[in-house]
Design a protein around this motif. Structure first.
Motif, PDB file in Angstrom:
ATOM      1  N   PRO A 304     -11.995  35.762  15.412  1.00  0.00           N
ATOM      2  CA  PRO A 304     -11.470  36.476  16.581  1.00  0.00           C
ATOM      3  C   PRO A 304     -10.182  37.224  16.268  1.00  0.00           C
ATOM      4  CG  PRO A 304     -10.898  34.165  16.725  1.00  0.00           C
ATOM      5  CD  PRO A 304     -11.779  34.309  15.510  1.00  0.00           C
ATOM      6  N   ARG A 305      -9.841  38.150  17.127  1.00  0.00           N
ATOM      7  CA  ARG A 305      -8.486  38.679  17.163  1.00  0.00           C
ATOM      8  C   ARG A 305      -7.767  37.871  18.236  1.00  0.00           C
ATOM      9  NH1 ARG A 305      -5.966  44.713  18.631  1.00  0.00           N
ATOM     10  NH2 ARG A 305      -3.974  44.315  17.609  1.00  0.00           N
ATOM     11  N   TRP A 306      -6.941  36.967  17.786  1.00  0.00           N
ATOM     12  CA  TRP A 306      -6.311  35.983  18.670  1.00  0.00           C
ATOM     13  C   TRP A 306      -4.806  36.228  18.626  1.00  0.00           C
ATOM     14  CZ3 TRP A 306      -6.373  30.013  17.374  1.00  0.00           C
ATOM     15  CH2 TRP A 306      -5.840  29.292  18.450  1.00  0.00           C
ATOM     16  N   VAL A 307      -4.242  36.801  19.690  1.00  0.00           N
ATOM     17  CA  VAL A 307      -2.856  37.250  19.631  1.00  0.00           C
ATOM     18  C   VAL A 307      -1.896  36.480  20.532  1.00  0.00           C
ATOM     19  CG1 VAL A 307      -3.630  39.578  19.040  1.00  0.00           C
ATOM     20  CG2 VAL A 307      -3.039  39.046  21.412  1.00  0.00           C
ATOM     21  N   ASP A 308      -2.402  35.692  21.483  1.00  0.00           N
ATOM     22  CA  ASP A 308      -1.513  34.894  22.325  1.00  0.00           C
ATOM     23  C   ASP A 308      -2.225  33.611  22.739  1.00  0.00           C
ATOM     24  OD1 ASP A 308      -3.224  35.513  24.439  1.00  0.00           O
ATOM     25  OD2 ASP A 308      -1.803  36.806  25.491  1.00  0.00           O
ATOM     26  N   GLY A 309      -1.522  32.775  23.485  1.00  0.00           N
ATOM     27  CA  GLY A 309      -2.109  31.503  23.889  1.00  0.00           C
ATOM     28  C   GLY A 309      -2.797  31.540  25.230  1.00  0.00           C
ATOM     29  N   SER A 310      -2.401  32.488  26.075  1.00  0.00           N
ATOM     30  CA  SER A 310      -2.820  32.501  27.468  1.00  0.00           C
ATOM     31  C   SER A 310      -4.005  33.408  27.760  1.00  0.00           C
ATOM     32  CB  SER A 310      -1.652  32.950  28.353  1.00  0.00           C
ATOM     33  OG  SER A 310      -1.240  34.267  27.996  1.00  0.00           O
ATOM     34  N   GLY A 311      -4.157  34.487  26.979  1.00  0.00           N
ATOM     35  CA  GLY A 311      -5.169  35.489  27.291  1.00  0.00           C
ATOM     36  C   GLY A 311      -4.646  36.605  28.164  1.00  0.00           C
ATOM     37  N   LEU A 312      -3.325  36.646  28.401  1.00  0.00           N
ATOM     38  CA  LEU A 312      -2.745  37.753  29.159  1.00  0.00           C
ATOM     39  C   LEU A 312      -2.930  39.085  28.441  1.00  0.00           C
ATOM     40  CD1 LEU A 312       0.673  36.488  30.608  1.00  0.00           C
ATOM     41  CD2 LEU A 312      -1.244  37.419  31.900  1.00  0.00           C
ATOM     42  N   SER A 313      -3.000  39.032  27.115  1.00  0.00           N
ATOM     43  CA  SER A 313      -3.094  40.258  26.329  1.00  0.00           C
ATOM     44  C   SER A 313      -4.527  40.765  26.247  1.00  0.00           C
ATOM     45  CB  SER A 313      -2.576  40.014  24.913  1.00  0.00           C
ATOM     46  OG  SER A 313      -2.738  41.183  24.126  1.00  0.00           O
ATOM     47  N   ARG A 314      -4.682  42.073  26.440  1.00  0.00           N
ATOM     48  CA  ARG A 314      -5.994  42.701  26.240  1.00  0.00           C
ATOM     49  C   ARG A 314      -6.261  42.990  24.763  1.00  0.00           C
ATOM     50  NH1 ARG A 314      -8.512  44.749  31.085  1.00  0.00           N
ATOM     51  NH2 ARG A 314      -7.188  44.369  32.895  1.00  0.00           N
ATOM     52  N   TYR A 315      -5.347  42.624  23.891  1.00  0.00           N
ATOM     53  CA  TYR A 315      -5.595  42.758  22.455  1.00  0.00           C
ATOM     54  C   TYR A 315      -6.543  41.667  21.944  1.00  0.00           C
ATOM     55  CZ  TYR A 315      -1.459  45.840  22.307  1.00  0.00           C
ATOM     56  OH  TYR A 315      -0.546  46.859  22.505  1.00  0.00           O
ATOM     57  N   ASN A 316      -6.635  40.549  22.664  1.00  0.00           N
ATOM     58  CA  ASN A 316      -7.519  39.461  22.244  1.00  0.00           C
ATOM     59  C   ASN A 316      -8.971  39.922  22.209  1.00  0.00           C
ATOM     60  OD1 ASN A 316      -5.736  37.063  22.035  1.00  0.00           O
ATOM     61  ND2 ASN A 316      -5.381  37.442  24.214  1.00  0.00           N
ATOM     62  N   LEU A 317      -9.709  39.486  21.196  1.00  0.00           N
ATOM     63  CA  LEU A 317     -11.142  39.769  21.085  1.00  0.00           C
ATOM     64  C   LEU A 317     -11.860  38.537  20.554  1.00  0.00           C
ATOM     65  CD1 LEU A 317     -11.097  43.370  19.502  1.00  0.00           C
ATOM     66  CD2 LEU A 317     -11.782  42.771  21.841  1.00  0.00           C
ATOM     67  N   PHE A 318     -12.827  38.051  21.326  1.00  0.00           N
ATOM     68  CA  PHE A 318     -13.615  36.886  20.938  1.00  0.00           C
ATOM     69  C   PHE A 318     -15.086  37.145  21.248  1.00  0.00           C
ATOM     70  CE2 PHE A 318      -9.409  35.266  21.595  1.00  0.00           C
ATOM     71  CZ  PHE A 318      -9.274  34.130  20.811  1.00  0.00           C
ATOM     72  N   THR A 319     -15.968  36.526  20.492  1.00  0.00           N
ATOM     73  CA  THR A 319     -17.399  36.603  20.802  1.00  0.00           C
ATOM     74  C   THR A 319     -17.820  35.365  21.589  1.00  0.00           C
ATOM     75  OG1 THR A 319     -18.126  35.433  18.800  1.00  0.00           O
ATOM     76  CG2 THR A 319     -17.815  37.832  18.626  1.00  0.00           C
ATOM     77  N   PRO A 320     -18.870  35.482  22.412  1.00  0.00           N
ATOM     78  CA  PRO A 320     -19.381  34.293  23.101  1.00  0.00           C
ATOM     79  C   PRO A 320     -19.771  33.172  22.142  1.00  0.00           C
ATOM     80  CG  PRO A 320     -20.260  36.268  24.125  1.00  0.00           C
ATOM     81  CD  PRO A 320     -19.531  36.719  22.897  1.00  0.00           C
ATOM     82  N   SER A 321     -20.354  33.524  20.994  1.00  0.00           N
ATOM     83  CA  SER A 321     -20.760  32.478  20.053  1.00  0.00           C
ATOM     84  C   SER A 321     -19.549  31.741  19.476  1.00  0.00           C
ATOM     85  CB  SER A 321     -21.610  33.070  18.920  1.00  0.00           C
ATOM     86  OG  SER A 321     -20.861  33.982  18.140  1.00  0.00           O
ATOM     87  N   SER A 322     -18.407  32.445  19.300  1.00  0.00           N
ATOM     88  CA  SER A 322     -17.191  31.782  18.829  1.00  0.00           C
ATOM     89  C   SER A 322     -16.637  30.836  19.885  1.00  0.00           C
ATOM     90  CB  SER A 322     -16.135  32.820  18.445  1.00  0.00           C
ATOM     91  OG  SER A 322     -16.538  33.566  17.318  1.00  0.00           O
ATOM     92  N   MET A 323     -16.729  31.249  21.141  1.00  0.00           N
ATOM     93  CA  MET A 323     -16.323  30.363  22.230  1.00  0.00           C
ATOM     94  C   MET A 323     -17.151  29.082  22.210  1.00  0.00           C
ATOM     95  SD  MET A 323     -13.847  31.282  24.237  1.00  0.00           S
ATOM     96  CE  MET A 323     -12.779  32.726  24.193  1.00  0.00           C
ATOM     97  N   VAL A 324     -18.456  29.229  22.060  1.00  0.00           N
ATOM     98  CA  VAL A 324     -19.340  28.066  22.055  1.00  0.00           C
ATOM     99  C   VAL A 324     -19.057  27.176  20.852  1.00  0.00           C
ATOM    100  CG1 VAL A 324     -21.762  27.359  21.781  1.00  0.00           C
ATOM    101  CG2 VAL A 324     -21.149  29.127  23.448  1.00  0.00           C
ATOM    102  N   TYR A 325     -18.796  27.773  19.709  1.00  0.00           N
ATOM    103  CA  TYR A 325     -18.478  26.994  18.506  1.00  0.00           C
ATOM    104  C   TYR A 325     -17.257  26.098  18.760  1.00  0.00           C
ATOM    105  CZ  TYR A 325     -17.389  25.968  13.598  1.00  0.00           C
ATOM    106  OH  TYR A 325     -17.125  25.335  12.406  1.00  0.00           O
ATOM    107  N   THR A 326     -16.224  26.661  19.352  1.00  0.00           N
ATOM    108  CA  THR A 326     -15.001  25.901  19.599  1.00  0.00           C
ATOM    109  C   THR A 326     -15.209  24.866  20.695  1.00  0.00           C
ATOM    110  OG1 THR A 326     -13.734  27.843  18.929  1.00  0.00           O
ATOM    111  CG2 THR A 326     -12.543  26.130  20.109  1.00  0.00           C
ATOM    112  N   LEU A 327     -15.979  25.208  21.709  1.00  0.00           N
ATOM    113  CA  LEU A 327     -16.327  24.230  22.750  1.00  0.00           C
ATOM    114  C   LEU A 327     -17.117  23.072  22.161  1.00  0.00           C
ATOM    115  CD1 LEU A 327     -17.267  26.779  25.537  1.00  0.00           C
ATOM    116  CD2 LEU A 327     -15.488  25.034  25.771  1.00  0.00           C
ATOM    117  N   LYS A 328     -17.969  23.368  21.194  1.00  0.00           N
ATOM    118  CA  LYS A 328     -18.736  22.306  20.517  1.00  0.00           C
ATOM    119  C   LYS A 328     -17.789  21.379  19.753  1.00  0.00           C
ATOM    120  CE  LYS A 328     -20.826  23.251  16.645  1.00  0.00           C
ATOM    121  NZ  LYS A 328     -20.216  22.252  15.685  1.00  0.00           N
TER     122      LYS A 328
END
Length: 420
Positions: A304-328
């Protein structure tokens, strides 16, 4: 033996055929006018069988909004102890030196951790080293005109009161932090605080309490600490190299629950900062993000492009599959009951209290993510069969009502619940 193997293979084929039918029925729901002018993705995974049930744009990058907090939660749970550090200190030549560790709980209006204050009340000749944070006070890509909004407090090494001041004018002027009482003007203004200084504006008709971020610096923090402890504190430009000790305070789980249930941006930012205490002397959320991606989450297929902790930034970029991987990963390292208590529950708690209700029981435990024209939901879905599925449903660039979108998402998630 052959008959047993044949039965197993047949059962597996039936199961595979069943979820493939489900996959087709779900993905075809995206082929209609509702979704045609927006970008949506859905990834659903069975953690027991290891099967990917649905992958619709699951490998595409989305603006995640507060779904970013899932990665922040994982980083904190991976690096921080069960009770969070409050302060670091050392003694040299009979003097007490202290420095912050980024803990968001000290005097926080909800968390109300007093461990830092109680410790300092017992000390003499206190010297504060404040310049151990490498991050900027506001995150990259944060909207500049949110500077006075309750959801956009500054990041700091030694936060107090959640880095916000509470103001109201019901019967008389109320200011939650005494040192700011002479900094409030009763007048209408475009913003609730001046851009470059701690000067606050409150309408004379403002009866409800509002929360306004204040500018953090060593002088402001010293004044608040002196008032709270009754001690004189000296600001210094160094921290001795003698043995460093740590005072611990509030239980981590209570902070994680506040983070996820109300989607607390301030806590998210400070948790990444605090986690960096395990990686070196200076505080740096960037250091935490880099370490987690290079170590615990080095198995991600899409970095991912992970730039902050909160998600306030629109610079963040994540894929749904990466979200699921981390949730797993969270699912495997944390008891299910604990995890479901930390995440909002559909129809019952947190940011999902009014949405994704289950009948007769809740079926969604997930993190929301909202920015204008963006809504994401990622977490855990409990099917009617009793099986738990991990999912990420991300939507960017829609123009219709968010309630209409949530209703359409609920239809799809309920269909999965009823048929898996």
């Amino acid at each position: 033996m052959k008959r047993i193997i044949l039965i197993f293979i047949t059962a597996s084929l039936v199961s595979c055929s069943g979820y493939k039918s489900l996959t087709k029925k779900v993905t075809t729901q995206f082929d209609n006018s509702f979704f045609e002018n927006q970008f949506s993705g859905l990834f659903v995974y069975d953690p027991i069988s290891g099967d990917t049930i649905i992958n619709y744009n699951g490998d595409k990058y989305f603006t995640p909004a507060s779904n970013t907090k899932i990665f922040t939660l994982y980083a904190a749970m991976s690096l921080l102890p069960d009770f969070l550090p409050s302060i670091q200190y050392t003694t040299s030549d009979g003097k007490m030196y202290i420095r912050g560790v980024g803990n968001p709980a000290a005097l926080h209006p909800v968390l109300q951790d007093s461990s830092l204050i109680e410790f300092l009340k017992k000390q003499q000749d206190i010297h504060l080293y404040y310049d151990n944070l490498e991050d900027t006070q506001l995150g990259p890509g944060w909207a500049w005109d949110d500077f006075d909004a309750y959801y956009s407090p500054e990041r700091s090494s030694l936060p107090l009161f959640g880095n916000i001041v509470r103001l109201s004018n019901r019967d008389s002027l109320y200011v939650s932090i005494d040192s700011f009482k002479n900094h409030v003007k009763l007048q209408r203004a475009s913003y609730r605080r001046a851009i470059g200084k701690n000067e606050f504006y409150l309408s004379t008709s403002q009866k409800d309490t509002i929360e306004v971020p204040f500018i953090t610096d060593s002088t402001v923090i010293r004044k608040i600490l002196e008032h709270q402890t009754g001690k004189s504190i000296t600001i210094v430009d160094h921290f001795p190299t003698t043995e460093i000790k740590t005072i611990y305070g509030i239980a981590a789980d209570s902070v994680y629950k506040q983070l996820m249930q109300v989607s607390d941006n301030f806590i998210a930012e400070q948790l990444l900062i605090m986690a960096s205490t395990t990686l070196g002397d200076n505080l740096s959320s960037a250091k935490t993000r880099q370490y987690i991606l290079e170590n615990q989450l080095n198995g991600l297929a899409h970095k991912p492009r992970w730039v902050d902790g909160s998600g306030l930034s629109r610079y963040n970029l994540f894929t749904p599959s990466s979200m699921v991987y981390t949730l797993k990963e969270l699912y495997e390292m944390t008891p299910k009951e604990t995890l479901y208590n930390i995440f909002p529950t559909g129809g019952e708690s947190g940011t999902l209290e009014r949405y994704f209700k289950g009948d007769p029981r809740p079926y969604i435990h997930a993190k929301t993510g909202s920015l204008s024209n963006n809504y994401c939901l990622s977490g855990y879905l409990v099917a009617d069969s009793g099986k738990t599925l991990i999912f990420s449903f991300m939507n960017n660039h829609y123009r219709r009502s968010s309630n209409d979108l949530k209703a359409k998402m609920a239809q799809i998630l309920e269909f999965i619940r009823d048929n898996y």
